[in-house]
Design a protein around this motif. Structure first.
Motif, mmCIF file in Angstrom:
data_model
loop_
_atom_site.group_PDB
_atom_site.id
_atom_site.type_symbol
_atom_site.label_atom_id
_atom_site.label_comp_id
_atom_site.label_asym_id
_atom_site.label_seq_id
_atom_site.Cartn_x
_atom_site.Cartn_y
_atom_site.Cartn_z
ATOM 1 N N UNK A 101 3.756 -10.656 -2.349
ATOM 2 C CA UNK A 101 4.861 -10.900 -1.007
ATOM 3 C C UNK A 101 3.823 -11.927 -0.672
ATOM 4 N N UNK A 102 2.772 -12.433 -0.294
ATOM 5 C CA UNK A 102 2.274 -13.621 0.273
ATOM 6 C C UNK A 102 2.905 -15.101 -0.807
ATOM 7 N N UNK A 103 3.201 -14.695 -1.372
ATOM 8 C CA UNK A 103 3.668 -15.854 -2.664
ATOM 9 C C UNK A 103 5.440 -15.627 -1.455
ATOM 10 N N UNK A 158 -1.227 -13.031 2.698
ATOM 11 C CA UNK A 158 -0.030 -11.639 3.137
ATOM 12 C C UNK A 158 0.073 -11.345 4.610
ATOM 13 N N UNK A 159 0.936 -10.753 4.868
ATOM 14 C CA UNK A 159 1.124 -10.571 5.823
ATOM 15 C C UNK A 159 1.256 -9.452 5.888
ATOM 16 N N UNK A 160 0.554 -7.857 6.687
ATOM 17 C CA UNK A 160 0.525 -7.257 6.532
ATOM 18 C C UNK A 160 0.298 -6.094 7.275
ATOM 19 N N UNK A 161 0.749 -4.714 7.659
ATOM 20 C CA UNK A 161 0.166 -3.559 8.687
ATOM 21 C C UNK A 161 -0.459 -2.816 7.684
ATOM 22 N N UNK A 162 -1.392 -2.215 7.863
ATOM 23 C CA UNK A 162 -2.123 -0.752 7.529
ATOM 24 C C UNK A 162 -2.292 -0.192 8.050
ATOM 25 N N UNK A 163 -1.466 1.654 7.432
ATOM 26 C CA UNK A 163 -0.822 2.647 7.721
ATOM 27 C C UNK A 163 -1.882 3.456 7.233
ATOM 28 N N UNK A 164 -2.860 4.221 8.465
ATOM 29 C CA UNK A 164 -3.039 5.351 8.225
ATOM 30 C C UNK A 164 -3.052 6.420 8.378
ATOM 31 N N UNK A 165 -2.701 7.386 7.306
ATOM 32 C CA UNK A 165 -2.274 9.201 7.866
ATOM 33 C C UNK A 165 -3.501 9.840 7.958
ATOM 34 N N UNK A 166 -3.728 10.726 8.683
ATOM 35 C CA UNK A 166 -4.125 11.440 9.429
ATOM 36 C C UNK A 166 -5.037 12.170 7.967
ATOM 37 N N UNK A 167 -6.723 12.901 8.640
ATOM 38 C CA UNK A 167 -7.638 13.529 7.478
ATOM 39 C C UNK A 167 -6.401 14.508 6.505
#
Length: 222
Positions: A101-103, A158-167
């Protein structure tokens, strides 16, 4: 929009494909076997593609997939979860996707884990070290998600967003919405930290349609 979903037949990925397609987006649904899902069969604008992200040449294959798409890709979603015993592959799979994706200059939304979040009542403690939310049996996959998050932090391009779900990320009664936060684990009014695949998918596609400024976000069922 044109969206690539990697891990498209998993619990998170299939819900994301379904939600994106229902909004009229064109989706390339990538899975190891390339097999179709009900969503693939039901929507003309969803295409199934085979790719093993754990393969040593995954970056090259994904680069070709991104280049061969019918239209420019707006976002890539990484929503893979290794089988028990293969958790160590999470970091390398994530690096392969970020490299490709970065490329191409394409943004990535990584659906990761809750381990990198801060505990809601102890900001100096990560959720991975809070047994109220991550029992010992979950530590292998939790540790893998923490490694995955570090790969994102250390990636040079890379341009990223890290989405953490809840527990707890599991099927259940959908709320039709979610609450959004950043780096601290969220709980509901009953002290529960959980979300269903459909509610998580809402948040993922919303983030693609209207990207926020926060690189690390989390959600909880409404």
């Amino acid at each position: 929009m044109n969206i690539v979903v990697i891990g498209a037949t998993g619990m998170a990925g299939s819900a994301i494909v379904a939600d994106a397609a229902s909004r009229g987006h064109h989706v390339t649904a990538v899975s190891r076997g390339g097999q179709g899902t009900d969503t693939v069969h039901d929507h003309d604008h969803v295409t199934a593609v085979a790719l093993d992200v754990a393969a040593t040449d995954a970056t090259d294959h994904l680069t070709r997939i991104l280049a061969d798409a019918d239209a420019d890709i707006d976002a890539v979603v990484l929503a893979v979860r290794p089988a028990p015993g293969s958790e160590h592959l999470m970091a390398s799979m994530t690096a392969a996707v970020l490299d490709a994706a970065g490329r191409a200059g394409i943004r990535v939304v990584v659906v990761g884990g809750s381990a990198p979040l801060r505990s809601p009542d102890d900001p100096d403690r990560l959720v991975i070290d809070d047994t109220r939310y991550i029992p010992e049996a979950w530590r292998p996959i939790a540790g893998a998600s923490l490694d995955q998050f570090r790969v994102c932090l250390e990636h040079p391009r890379a341009r990223w967003t890290y989405l953490s779900p809840p527990a707890v990320f599991a099927p259940g009664e959908d709320t039709g919405g979610y609450r959004r936060g950043t780096t601290t684990l969220l709980t509901d009014e009953h002290g529960q930290s959980r979300v269903t695949p459909a509610d998580l998918a809402l948040a993922v596609v919303d983030e693609i349609e209207e990207p926020g400024d926060d690189p690390h976000i989390t959600v909880v069922g409404r």
